[in-house]
Motif scaffolding. Structure first.
Motif, PDB file in Angstrom:
ATOM      1  N   ARG A 217      12.135  -7.416  -2.435  1.00 48.55           N
ATOM      2  CA  ARG A 217      12.709  -6.573  -3.472  1.00 48.55           C
ATOM      3  C   ARG A 217      12.376  -5.114  -3.173  1.00 48.55           C
ATOM      4  NH1 ARG A 217      10.018  -8.199  -8.425  1.00 48.55           N
ATOM      5  NH2 ARG A 217      11.226 -10.116  -8.246  1.00 48.55           N
ATOM      6  N   THR A 218      13.364  -4.240  -3.253  1.00 48.49           N
ATOM      7  CA  THR A 218      13.124  -2.830  -2.971  1.00 48.49           C
ATOM      8  C   THR A 218      12.451  -2.150  -4.147  1.00 48.49           C
ATOM      9  OG1 THR A 218      15.272  -2.108  -3.837  1.00 48.49           O
ATOM     10  CG2 THR A 218      15.187  -2.778  -1.515  1.00 48.49           C
ATOM     11  N   ALA A 219      11.924  -0.955  -3.904  1.00 43.89           N
ATOM     12  CA  ALA A 219      11.211  -0.231  -4.949  1.00 43.89           C
ATOM     13  C   ALA A 219      12.132   0.154  -6.091  1.00 43.89           C
ATOM     14  CB  ALA A 219      10.558   1.020  -4.365  1.00 43.89           C
ATOM     15  N   ASN A 220      13.430   0.344  -5.812  1.00 45.57           N
ATOM     16  CA  ASN A 220      14.371   0.794  -6.834  1.00 45.57           C
ATOM     17  C   ASN A 220      15.122  -0.351  -7.503  1.00 45.57           C
ATOM     18  OD1 ASN A 220      13.769   3.510  -6.308  1.00 45.57           O
ATOM     19  ND2 ASN A 220      15.260   3.579  -4.627  1.00 45.57           N
ATOM     20  N   SER A 221      14.953  -1.569  -6.998  1.00 47.55           N
ATOM     21  CA  SER A 221      15.689  -2.684  -7.581  1.00 47.55           C
ATOM     22  C   SER A 221      15.030  -3.123  -8.876  1.00 47.55           C
ATOM     23  CB  SER A 221      15.760  -3.862  -6.605  1.00 47.55           C
ATOM     24  OG  SER A 221      14.473  -4.350  -6.344  1.00 47.55           O
ATOM     25  N   SER A 222      15.846  -3.709  -9.762  1.00 43.79           N
ATOM     26  CA  SER A 222      15.333  -4.176 -11.045  1.00 43.79           C
ATOM     27  C   SER A 222      14.534  -5.440 -10.846  1.00 43.79           C
ATOM     28  CB  SER A 222      16.495  -4.441 -12.009  1.00 43.79           C
ATOM     29  OG  SER A 222      16.042  -5.095 -13.177  1.00 43.79           O
ATOM     30  N   ARG A 223      13.359  -5.494 -11.475  1.00 44.15           N
ATOM     31  CA  ARG A 223      12.538  -6.693 -11.358  1.00 44.15           C
ATOM     32  C   ARG A 223      13.190  -7.863 -12.051  1.00 44.15           C
ATOM     33  NH1 ARG A 223       6.624  -6.139 -13.462  1.00 44.15           N
ATOM     34  NH2 ARG A 223       7.636  -6.667 -15.428  1.00 44.15           N
ATOM     35  N   GLY A 224      14.111  -7.601 -12.969  1.00 45.73           N
ATOM     36  CA  GLY A 224      14.786  -8.681 -13.660  1.00 45.73           C
ATOM     37  C   GLY A 224      15.941  -9.254 -12.877  1.00 45.73           C
TER      38      GLY A 224
ATOM     39  N   ARG B  34       0.812  -1.207   0.000  1.00 48.60           N
ATOM     40  CA  ARG B  34       0.000   0.000   0.000  1.00 48.60           C
ATOM     41  C   ARG B  34       0.853   1.268   0.000  1.00 48.60           C
ATOM     42  NH1 ARG B  34      -3.925  -3.145   4.123  1.00 48.60           N
ATOM     43  NH2 ARG B  34      -5.309  -4.061   2.539  1.00 48.60           N
ATOM     44  N   GLU B  35       2.060   1.175   0.544  1.00 53.31           N
ATOM     45  CA  GLU B  35       2.976   2.312   0.476  1.00 53.31           C
ATOM     46  C   GLU B  35       3.561   2.456  -0.931  1.00 53.31           C
ATOM     47  OE1 GLU B  35       5.903   1.497   3.403  1.00 53.31           O
ATOM     48  OE2 GLU B  35       4.574   1.919   5.112  1.00 53.31           O
ATOM     49  N   ARG B  36       3.847   1.326  -1.556  1.00 48.86           N
ATOM     50  CA  ARG B  36       4.519   1.351  -2.858  1.00 48.86           C
ATOM     51  C   ARG B  36       3.549   1.520  -4.015  1.00 48.86           C
ATOM     52  NH1 ARG B  36       8.890  -3.278  -3.473  1.00 48.86           N
ATOM     53  NH2 ARG B  36       9.459  -2.285  -1.493  1.00 48.86           N
ATOM     54  N   PHE B  37       2.370   0.944  -3.912  1.00 49.08           N
ATOM     55  CA  PHE B  37       1.379   1.010  -4.990  1.00 49.08           C
ATOM     56  C   PHE B  37       0.041   1.490  -4.434  1.00 49.08           C
ATOM     57  CE2 PHE B  37       4.254  -2.598  -5.896  1.00 49.08           C
ATOM     58  CZ  PHE B  37       4.882  -2.097  -7.031  1.00 49.08           C
TER      59      PHE B  37
END
Length: 283
Positions: A177-184, A27-30
């Protein structure tokens, strides 16, 4: 005019598993993507996925037809009356249980309340996950860790037809996974224990779980929009490999089988989530 808000992601969870930590992060991220949480019974995983739930936190064993990511292993405990001779022990071994009546040897009693009722009546002891013992909140009982017990494995499961970029993002949240990390970027197998005091053991690969199935399967791979990503298979221990590494298939809906080729409804950052009225029905 009243507007009915429809959840973009519905997460179900079995008793003893709290998704609160991940819900807060989501909820914080999206903030623009609604997240609905739904408690279900331990035997309702298949029905939940066939209904409103996009994903479910469940205990092994689960259906081989589902994708599953292993998260952590719950500690097995022996529930006993406070005045039991075993209550003086910090841990209990199988040898300690010799000659002791075990009303239910677990790993998860079919009827937890009934088993604990018998324990309270001083009929014997019962084996169950520590999280379920705490949830039962029996003030006249205590629990001691059962040494060398395999414990029970918690997994996050979903169906192929429910996979989307939104579910992929939720997997990233669960895996830390952090908000800034690559999903790949490659994730380590396993996830985070939502309750550090729960006595759960984090997953670092394949470990034994209930029902004789291994909890860790493919550690990476699956189809993306550009094809199959690289990944290896973790060596299974025994039984069938249950867990499949998450990967969303494509960026749109499947075109075959008469399905709508326009894909899923748009959500934040271009992620394709479930339509407000689609295969899961009107939430």
């Amino acid at each position: 005019m009243l507007v009915c808000m429809t959840a973009a992601l519905t997460i179900a969870f079995v008793p003893g598993v709290s998704p609160a930590k991940w819900a807060r992060v989501w909820r914080e991220r999206f903030p623009s993507i609604d997240l609905a949480l739904r408690p279900i019974g331990s035997d309702e995983v298949d029905d939940a996925l066939a209904g409103e739930a996009d994903m479910v936190f469940a205990r092994l064993p689960v259906s081989d037809a589902h994708n599953a990511i292993p998260l952590w292993t719950e500690t097995a405990v022996v529930a006993m009356p406070k005045d039991s001779p075993l209550a003086d022990h910090r841990q209990v071994t199988d040898a300690d249980l010799a000659g002791v009546h075990v009303v239910d040897a677990g790993p998860v009693p079919a009827d937890i309340d009934a088993a604990l009722d018998l324990v309270e009546a001083n009929v014997g002891v019962a084996v169950l996950p520590q999280s379920l013992f705490r949830k039962a909140s029996r003030k006249d009982l205590v629990a001691r860790e059962l040494v060398d017990a395999p414990g029970t494995r918690i997994v996050l499961v979903w169906r192929d037809e429910d996979a989307s970029e939104t579910t992929e993002e939720f997997i990233g949240v669960v895996r830390g996974r952090t908000a800034n990390s690559s999903r790949g970027a490659a994730d380590e197998p396993g996830g985070t224990d939502p309750d550090a005091d729960d006595g759960a053991r984090g997953s670092g690969g394949s470990t034994k779980a209930g029902g004789g199935k291994t909890a860790a399967g493919k550690t990476a791979g699956g189809k993306t929009a550009s094809g199959k990503t690289a990944g290896g298979k973790a060596a299974p221990s025994n039984g069938k490999t249950v867990a499949k590494r998450s990967a969303t298939k494509g960026t749109g809906a499947k075109s075959g089988g008469g399905k709508n080729s326009t894909g899923r409804g748009r959500t934040q950052r271009g992620m394709k989530g479930k339509p407000k009225r689609g295969s899961k029905g009107n939430r």
